[in-house]
Enzyme design. Structure first.
Site, PDB file in Angstrom:
ATOM      1  N   GLU A  17       0.701  -1.227   0.168  1.00  0.00           N
ATOM      2  CA  GLU A  17      -0.055  -0.002   0.011  1.00  0.00           C
ATOM      3  C   GLU A  17       0.989   1.262   0.134  1.00  0.00           C
ATOM      4  OE1 GLU A  17      -3.408  -0.467   2.657  1.00  0.00           O
ATOM      5  OE2 GLU A  17      -2.527  -2.102   3.182  1.00  0.00           O
ATOM      6  N   SER A 144      -6.718  -3.061   2.998  1.00  0.00           N
ATOM      7  CA  SER A 144      -7.067  -2.422   1.445  1.00  0.00           C
ATOM      8  C   SER A 144      -7.546  -3.475   0.464  1.00  0.00           C
ATOM      9  CB  SER A 144      -5.877  -1.485   1.040  1.00  0.00           C
ATOM     10  OG  SER A 144      -6.036  -0.264   1.945  1.00  0.00           O
ATOM     11  N   TYR A 214      -9.055   2.931  -4.727  1.00  0.00           N
ATOM     12  CA  TYR A 214      -8.280   4.009  -4.980  1.00  0.00           C
ATOM     13  C   TYR A 214      -8.153   4.488  -6.377  1.00  0.00           C
ATOM     14  CZ  TYR A 214      -6.955   2.501  -0.190  1.00  0.00           C
ATOM     15  OH  TYR A 214      -6.776   2.369   0.801  1.00  0.00           O
ATOM     16  N   ARG A 253     -11.606   2.344  11.157  1.00  0.00           N
ATOM     17  CA  ARG A 253     -12.718   2.203  10.036  1.00  0.00           C
ATOM     18  C   ARG A 253     -13.025   0.798   9.835  1.00  0.00           C
ATOM     19  NH1 ARG A 253     -10.485   2.455   5.255  1.00  0.00           N
ATOM     20  NH2 ARG A 253     -11.035   0.251   4.613  1.00  0.00           N
ATOM     21  N   ASP A 255     -15.159  -2.244   8.356  1.00  0.00           N
ATOM     22  CA  ASP A 255     -15.843  -2.555   7.049  1.00  0.00           C
ATOM     23  C   ASP A 255     -16.937  -3.807   7.244  1.00  0.00           C
ATOM     24  OD1 ASP A 255     -14.136  -1.070   5.694  1.00  0.00           O
ATOM     25  OD2 ASP A 255     -12.660  -2.031   5.385  1.00  0.00           O
ATOM     26  N   GLU A 271     -13.484  -6.589   8.899  1.00  0.00           N
ATOM     27  CA  GLU A 271     -12.032  -6.057   9.423  1.00  0.00           C
ATOM     28  C   GLU A 271     -12.367  -4.831  10.096  1.00  0.00           C
ATOM     29  OE1 GLU A 271      -8.787  -5.652   6.914  1.00  0.00           O
ATOM     30  OE2 GLU A 271     -10.296  -5.481   5.190  1.00  0.00           O
ATOM     31  N   ASN A 273      -9.680  -1.413  10.480  1.00  0.00           N
ATOM     32  CA  ASN A 273      -8.544  -0.606   9.741  1.00  0.00           C
ATOM     33  C   ASN A 273      -8.147   0.402  10.926  1.00  0.00           C
ATOM     34  OD1 ASN A 273      -8.342  -1.721   6.976  1.00  0.00           O
ATOM     35  ND2 ASN A 273     -10.578  -1.402   7.551  1.00  0.00           N
ATOM     36  N   GLY A 277      -7.147   5.213   5.227  1.00  0.00           N
ATOM     37  CA  GLY A 277      -6.676   6.102   4.172  1.00  0.00           C
ATOM     38  C   GLY A 277      -6.996   7.445   4.413  1.00  0.00           C
TER      39      GLY A 277
END
Length: 308
Positions: A17, A144, A214, A253, A255, A271, A273, A277
């Protein structure tokens, strides 16, 4: 807040990443300078990172790294040893949250629903399926959607798993196999101790993979998500509880997949994070903006939290 503090924005590194991290870090540095911070240094992490940080003597490090080693506790442990203050989650939280199986061990006993799964040796996939199809294969400790494959009855996107077929089985010795949860892709950001919003992610093709996340124009973000109020509330509660149980700091964050035919029982957390980002397409800044917090204000909030 004292805008004369020396902020080192740590970004880049050598994970899968890297490019996203560079976008995040440059955005953070630009926002700080635009908001009157007089001493901002951008540091692209290399193997000499400890020496460079010692030379720079930051008052605070803004950790804009994504993936390993910036998100798995390695860099956090180094900065702890150096006595540095830094944004986002600390060592213990980072070690657990980057590992999807460890995350389950912490969250599932507290009633947070996550897909069942098992760790498999990649080599075994060439002999037999680890669980019934359709299932998802993902690295145990990447973010990601790096290296994620959805394996259906017709194969992985029309091709069977094989030694001559590109897939995560060629890049990771071990993978997590989980049942595929049909339905909708959603995410919830937590800032401090507040769940911000629910965003639905609608990829124009395929699923919400690394490119869809992205690349501008590949995914539609619907914020707030068009879901029943009780579903949105349940997801926000799960995200906030996960943030607290894991000991996250600053922003996280979570998901989700939601099987909308099953109501609340169809909500599955995938998951958490701990280094979400901060790019122009990133979800935490988007949800913060929806709540009236600008990008620059979000950056300063994360710094203020780390300085406590």
């Amino acid at each position: 807040m004292n805008r004369d503090l020396h902020v080192v924005v740590l970004m880049g590194g050598w994970s899968a990443e890297r490019e996203v991290s560079l976008m995040s870090g440059r955005g953070v540095a630009k926002a700080l300078r635009g908001n009157g911070w007089s001493r901002v240094t951008e540091l692209d992490m290399d193997r000499d990172v400890a020496r460079r940080l010692a030379e720079l003597k930051p008052d605070i490090v803004f950790n804009a790294l994504h993936g390993t080693p910036g998100e798995d506790g390695s860099v956090q442990g180094m900065m702890d040893l150096m006595g540095l203050k830094y944004t986002h989650s600390g060592l213990e939280t980072s070690v657990i949250a980057i590992d999807k199986e460890l995350t389950k061990m912490v969250l599932v006993p507290h009633g947070i629903r996550m897909p069942a799964g098992r760790i498999v040796e990649s080599e075994s996939l060439f002999r037999e399926d680890p669980i019934a199809r359709p299932f998802v294969l993902k690295p145990v400790n990447e973010g990601s959607s790096v290296g994620v494959a959805i394996v259906t009855d017709d194969g992985n996107y029309g091709s069977p798993i094989g030694r001559d077929v590109e897939g995560p089985w060629h890049h990771f010795d071990r993978l997590l196999a989980e049942p595929f949860v049909r339905g909708r892709e959603l995410t919830v950001a937590v800032l401090g101790d507040e769940a911000l919003a629910v965003t639905e992610l609608k990829p124009l093709a395929g699923f919400y993979d690394y490119d869809a996340k992205y690349t501008d124009g590949l995914t539609e973000h619907v914020c707030p998500a068009e879901v029943p109020d009780k579903i949105a509330a349940a997801m926000k509660d799960m995200a906030l509880n996960a943030h607290r149980l894991l000991g996250c700091r600053g922003a996280s964050r979570s998901d989700f997949r939601w099987d909308d035919e099953r109501g609340e029982e169809g909500i599955f957390l995938l998951e958490v994070n701990t280094q979400p980002g901060m790019t122009p397409l990133s979800l935490v800044p988007e949800q913060a903006k929806q709540r009236g917090t600008s990008y620059a204000q979000l950056v300063e909030t994360l710094i203020a939290e780390a300085l406590k």
